[in-house]
Design an enzyme around this catalytic site. Structure first.
Site, short mmCIF file in Angstrom:
data_model
loop_
_atom_site.label_atom_id
_atom_site.label_comp_id
_atom_site.label_asym_id
_atom_site.label_seq_id
_atom_site.Cartn_x
_atom_site.Cartn_y
_atom_site.Cartn_z
N ARG A 291 0.83 -1.21 0.00
CA ARG A 291 0.00 0.00 0.00
C ARG A 291 0.87 1.25 0.00
NH1 ARG A 291 -4.85 -1.91 -0.05
NH2 ARG A 291 -5.26 -3.84 1.09
N ILE B 118 2.10 4.79 1.04
CA ILE B 118 2.12 5.40 2.37
C ILE B 118 1.23 6.64 2.44
CG2 ILE B 118 4.09 6.99 2.06
CD1 ILE B 118 5.19 5.85 4.74
N GLU C 214 8.99 10.36 -8.36
CA GLU C 214 9.73 10.70 -7.13
C GLU C 214 10.63 9.56 -6.66
OE1 GLU C 214 6.71 11.81 -4.34
OE2 GLU C 214 6.43 13.81 -5.24
N VAL C 215 10.20 8.33 -6.89
CA VAL C 215 10.99 7.17 -6.46
C VAL C 215 11.49 6.46 -7.72
CG1 VAL C 215 10.97 4.99 -5.20
CG2 VAL C 215 9.66 6.94 -4.33
N HIS D 202 7.58 1.47 -10.43
CA HIS D 202 6.41 1.03 -9.68
C HIS D 202 5.15 1.36 -10.46
CE1 HIS D 202 7.69 5.02 -8.37
NE2 HIS D 202 6.42 5.34 -8.25
N HIS E 172 1.34 2.24 -10.10
CA HIS E 172 0.30 2.64 -9.15
C HIS E 172 -1.00 1.96 -9.57
CE1 HIS E 172 2.39 6.29 -7.41
NE2 HIS E 172 3.01 6.25 -8.57
P1 5GP Z 1 5.98 8.45 -7.96
O1 5GP Z 1 5.70 9.92 -7.79
O2 5GP Z 1 7.46 8.14 -7.96
O3 5GP Z 1 5.23 7.85 -9.12
O4 5GP Z 1 5.32 7.76 -6.69
C1 5GP Z 1 6.01 7.45 -5.52
C2 5GP Z 1 4.98 6.97 -4.51
O5 5GP Z 1 5.66 6.34 -3.46
C3 5GP Z 1 4.13 8.10 -3.92
O6 5GP Z 1 2.75 7.86 -4.19
C4 5GP Z 1 4.46 8.03 -2.42
O7 5GP Z 1 3.34 8.30 -1.58
C5 5GP Z 1 4.96 6.61 -2.28
N1 5GP Z 1 5.92 6.43 -1.19
C6 5GP Z 1 6.99 7.24 -0.91
N2 5GP Z 1 7.67 6.76 0.15
C7 5GP Z 1 7.03 5.62 0.54
C8 5GP Z 1 7.28 4.67 1.58
O8 5GP Z 1 8.25 4.76 2.37
N3 5GP Z 1 6.42 3.63 1.68
C9 5GP Z 1 5.36 3.49 0.83
N4 5GP Z 1 4.56 2.43 1.03
N5 5GP Z 1 5.09 4.36 -0.16
C10 5GP Z 1 5.93 5.41 -0.31
#
Ligand code: 5GP
Ligand code: ZN
Length: 116
Positions: free
Chosen positions: A30, A32, A96-97, A101, A103
């Site tokens: 899930r 966070i 951001e990560v 991944h 979603h």
């Molecule tokens: P992006 O913007 O890279 O597509 O999405 C990164 C997602 O990772 C965001 O929706 C953010 O809430 C989620 N996220 C960031 N840090 C953590 C964490 O430590 N644990 C979990 N479960 N989700 C995270």
């Protein structure tokens, strides 16, 4: 494993996460900070920075991530009303990560595909 990568550290069990599905090659947990009633992230356990790198480097594994996301959607009860699958990739998408991944969003009407 990339020791500086948040999601590699979740795979390694160094950072806790609410895991909803695990296979030999994928992990789903899930988000966070959920942006929909259901918001699950599906990743390959192996580190790839984004979906383009994954698809080019290991298309079979990319398919396993997609298949895992579909099972998550079914397990979360999203198939009847629908869901959204999203891979943010690079700066224009606000990634951001940098561990690829998917979603999985669902559980309510999700609004327009993009804000304008
Ligand atoms: P992006 O913007 O890279 O597509 O999405 C990164 C997602 O990772 C965001 O929706 C953010 O809430 C989620 N996220 C960031 N840090 C953590 C964490 O430590 N644990 C979990 N479960 N989700 C995270
Ligand atoms: Zn990683």
């Amino acid at each position: 494993m990339d020791t500086d990568c948040l999601f590699c550290r979740i795979v390694a069990g160094e950072i806790p996460a609410t895991i909803v599905r695990e296979t030999a090659t994928t992990l789903a947990f899930r988000d966070i900070d959920p942006k929909a009633p259901t918001h699950v992230l599906v990743i390959p356990k192996e580190h790839y920075a984004d979906v383009a790198t994954l698809a080019q480097g290991d298309p079979g594994l990319a398919g396993e991530v997609l298949a895992a996301a579909a099972v998550v959607a079914e397990d979360e009860g999203l198939l009847a009303d629908g869901f959204r699958l999203m891979f943010n990739t690079g700066p224009n998408a606000g990634q951001e990560v940098f561990h690829v991944h998917a979603h999985v969003f669902g559980g309510a009407p999700l609004g327009p595909m993009l804000c304008r």
